[in-house]
Design a protein around this motif. Sequence first.
Motif, PDB file in Angstrom:
ATOM      1  N   VAL B 101       0.869  -1.172   0.000  1.00  0.00           N
ATOM      2  CA  VAL B 101       0.000   0.000   0.000  1.00  0.00           C
ATOM      3  C   VAL B 101       0.905   1.221   0.000  1.00  0.00           C
ATOM      4  CG1 VAL B 101      -1.773   1.308   1.232  1.00  0.00           C
ATOM      5  CG2 VAL B 101      -1.809  -1.209   1.296  1.00  0.00           C
ATOM      6  N   ILE B 102       0.751   2.068  -0.991  1.00  0.00           N
ATOM      7  CA  ILE B 102       1.557   3.284  -1.077  1.00  0.00           C
ATOM      8  C   ILE B 102       0.737   4.434  -0.505  1.00  0.00           C
ATOM      9  CG2 ILE B 102       2.726   4.876  -2.652  1.00  0.00           C
ATOM     10  CD1 ILE B 102       2.995   2.453  -4.571  1.00  0.00           C
ATOM     11  N   ALA B 103       1.244   5.034   0.562  1.00  0.00           N
ATOM     12  CA  ALA B 103       0.507   6.117   1.244  1.00  0.00           C
ATOM     13  C   ALA B 103       1.500   7.189   1.668  1.00  0.00           C
ATOM     14  CB  ALA B 103      -0.246   5.549   2.445  1.00  0.00           C
ATOM     15  N   THR B 104       2.336   7.617   0.716  1.00  0.00           N
ATOM     16  CA  THR B 104       3.423   8.527   1.079  1.00  0.00           C
ATOM     17  C   THR B 104       3.031  10.001   1.011  1.00  0.00           C
ATOM     18  OG1 THR B 104       4.298   8.100  -1.151  1.00  0.00           O
ATOM     19  CG2 THR B 104       5.383   7.003   0.671  1.00  0.00           C
ATOM     20  N   GLY B 105       1.775  10.295   0.736  1.00  0.00           N
ATOM     21  CA  GLY B 105       1.292  11.661   0.903  1.00  0.00           C
ATOM     22  C   GLY B 105       1.964  12.693   0.018  1.00  0.00           C
ATOM     23  N   ALA B 106       2.068  13.883   0.542  1.00  0.00           N
ATOM     24  CA  ALA B 106       2.607  15.000  -0.227  1.00  0.00           C
ATOM     25  C   ALA B 106       3.529  15.817   0.667  1.00  0.00           C
ATOM     26  CB  ALA B 106       1.464  15.860  -0.750  1.00  0.00           C
ATOM     27  N   ALA B 107       4.379  16.601   0.020  1.00  0.00           N
ATOM     28  CA  ALA B 107       5.308  17.461   0.762  1.00  0.00           C
ATOM     29  C   ALA B 107       5.087  18.900   0.321  1.00  0.00           C
ATOM     30  CB  ALA B 107       6.743  17.039   0.488  1.00  0.00           C
ATOM     31  N   CYS B 272      -0.997  11.071  -2.150  1.00  0.00           N
ATOM     32  CA  CYS B 272      -0.022  10.730  -3.202  1.00  0.00           C
ATOM     33  C   CYS B 272      -0.705  10.091  -4.406  1.00  0.00           C
ATOM     34  CB  CYS B 272       1.048   9.788  -2.657  1.00  0.00           C
ATOM     35  SG  CYS B 272       0.424   8.128  -2.284  1.00  0.00           S
ATOM     36  N   ALA B 273      -2.004   9.787  -4.284  1.00  0.00           N
ATOM     37  CA  ALA B 273      -2.666   8.955  -5.279  1.00  0.00           C
ATOM     38  C   ALA B 273      -3.639   9.749  -6.140  1.00  0.00           C
ATOM     39  CB  ALA B 273      -3.416   7.824  -4.579  1.00  0.00           C
ATOM     40  N   SER B 274      -3.588   9.504  -7.434  1.00  0.00           N
ATOM     41  CA  SER B 274      -4.494  10.171  -8.363  1.00  0.00           C
ATOM     42  C   SER B 274      -5.476   9.115  -8.872  1.00  0.00           C
ATOM     43  CB  SER B 274      -3.661  10.766  -9.499  1.00  0.00           C
ATOM     44  OG  SER B 274      -4.480  11.379 -10.439  1.00  0.00           O
ATOM     45  N   TRP B 275      -6.609   9.050  -8.204  1.00  0.00           N
ATOM     46  CA  TRP B 275      -7.606   8.017  -8.529  1.00  0.00           C
ATOM     47  C   TRP B 275      -8.423   8.432  -9.745  1.00  0.00           C
ATOM     48  CZ3 TRP B 275     -10.408   4.765  -4.318  1.00  0.00           C
ATOM     49  CH2 TRP B 275      -9.461   4.261  -3.410  1.00  0.00           C
TER      50      TRP B 275
END
Lengths: 119, 386
Positions: B101-107, B272-275
């Motif tokens: 699961v990639i959940a690295t968000g944004a900076a 981080c995800a573009s659904w």
Amino acid sequence: MIPACRLVDLPRGEAFRLDIDPPVSVFHTDDGELFAIDDTCTHQDASLADGWLEGCEVECPLHASKFDLRTGAVDAPPAKLPVRTHEVLVEDGMIYVQVSTDAPNLPPCVASRLAGGPA
Amino acid sequence: MVGASLAGLSAARSLRKQGFDGRLVIIGDEIHRPYDRPPLSKEFLAGGIGEADLALEMDGEDLGAEWLLGTRAAGLDRTERAVRLVGGGEDGREIRADGFVIATGAAARQLPGSDGLAGVHVLRTLDDARALRDELAQGGRLVVIGGGFIGAEVASTAHALGLDVTVVEAAPTPLAGPLGEDMGRIVSALHVDHGVRLLCGVGVKGLSGESRVDAVLLEDGRTVPADIVVVGVGARPCVEWLEGSGVVLDNGVKCGADGRTSLAGVVAVGDCASWYDPRAGIHRRVEHWTGAQERPAAAVATLLAGGAVEPGVPRPPYFWSDQYGVKIQFAGHAAGADSVTVEEGAPDDRNVLAVYRRAGHPVAVLGMNQPRLFTRWRKQLAAMTS
Ligand SMILES: Cc1cc2nc3c(=O)[nH]c(=O)nc-3n(C[C@H](O)[C@H](O)[C@H](O)COP(=O)(O)OP(=O)(O)OC[C@H]3O[C@@H](n4cnc5c(N)ncnc54)[C@H](O)[C@@H]3O)c2cc1C
Ligand code: FES
């Protein structure tokens, strides 16, 4: 026992807020059940009567924590504490609430206001 | 699980709730346990709540996970099905897994050329918020670069703390992107209502100061003196570590309507995800708390089922913002609306329920201090689009 409102005046899917201190809300679910819980979210100053009622849960109108109307339990943060539940009784078409004697879990901002501190 | 914040925690909870009882490793770059970001620009920055109040985990909550905090994922190897780690004493270690699961968000985006200048802040992490809170406590003149939600909230909090505040916004109307021109104008007027200066339609050329910032230089030649500068110019998805992994990136991780990525056994959630948005027929990266909270359940179901589930339509995106004591709530998408009507309240009183429509059909709703009506409209919007 505190009288809330007449059953005919509270359609399914709606909530009625009793303006006592702290406020309590009666929910009439889509299945026709009645539940009463503390109206104030345990996270911040939001009225759960304004929330999103779905099944036996109400979602806080602000930050989406969901409270179980039967137990008062909260499913997920930002709220972390349960709300109190209260007994509901219908007599002669009138809804009554027996307010719990437990201490309420009021959010910090509301608790300090009731204690006379800064809002 | 890569990323130990709201979306990662929600995904971990969903995994356990949906019956996954295998080994679960959560890798997080920050050393902190998962915490709530929205208060960082509001109550926490104002000093009203402390760090313990930010915790996202319930007391005694135990997900049976191994937490590798202070450890960054540096790469994903598709053939080995492994994540490569750096930091936290785990340098070079690889963790193999059946699912990711990639959940690295944004900076937070930085202002070019602001490196190393004291008094210049961004606001994304707890560490950022601690540093800014300590500086705001000194008082003085604050210039906020960017009139978006985070910039506006910082301005509002700093104003309440007694600072002299100026907001500089490059666009002619702040918040026109998320709220449209008309409502962007009304919401951003809150600054002016409270005596905060709002300079619009002017870009920032740079900052001045030797070791510490002393002014913001505008493109039209003006100079705005500053003791503290907050750069609130948006966030970029943290996905560099996935380059070359085979996970397709396009303004974040490109995902299906249920979070699946281009690689089997890999899903992505949160900022981080573009659904893929089936209603609009396009991909969107939604940077809202409720999206990071709600969508992981669908992504995890997909992961556990090996991609064999039909994605449901997620609820319309919803976010809130608190500024100058006004509760702002928004659901849906303003882009594409051809009309906005005030259904209740009055814009001048900053108490409004406005509905955005396209060809007569509601597509979005905005509330200012209207939680009850707002929830009704939000419900209606969800019912219409599900
Ligand atoms: C100041 C502020 C105020 C906000 N206010 C609101 C609001 O009022 N309403 C609203 O709806 N939303 C608000 N938001 C947005 C909301 O907080 C985000 O949508 C939410 O945090 C997204 O969660 P996430 O888990 O996807 O990403 P994040 O919270 O960004 O978490 C990602 C985590 O992954 C870690 N990470 C990154 N790269 C790696 C790597 N390579 N390896 C390991 N770990 C990594 C990061 O360090 C971080 O801890 C606000 C955000 C901020 C910053
Ligand atoms: S006020 Fe209810 S969840 Fe925040």
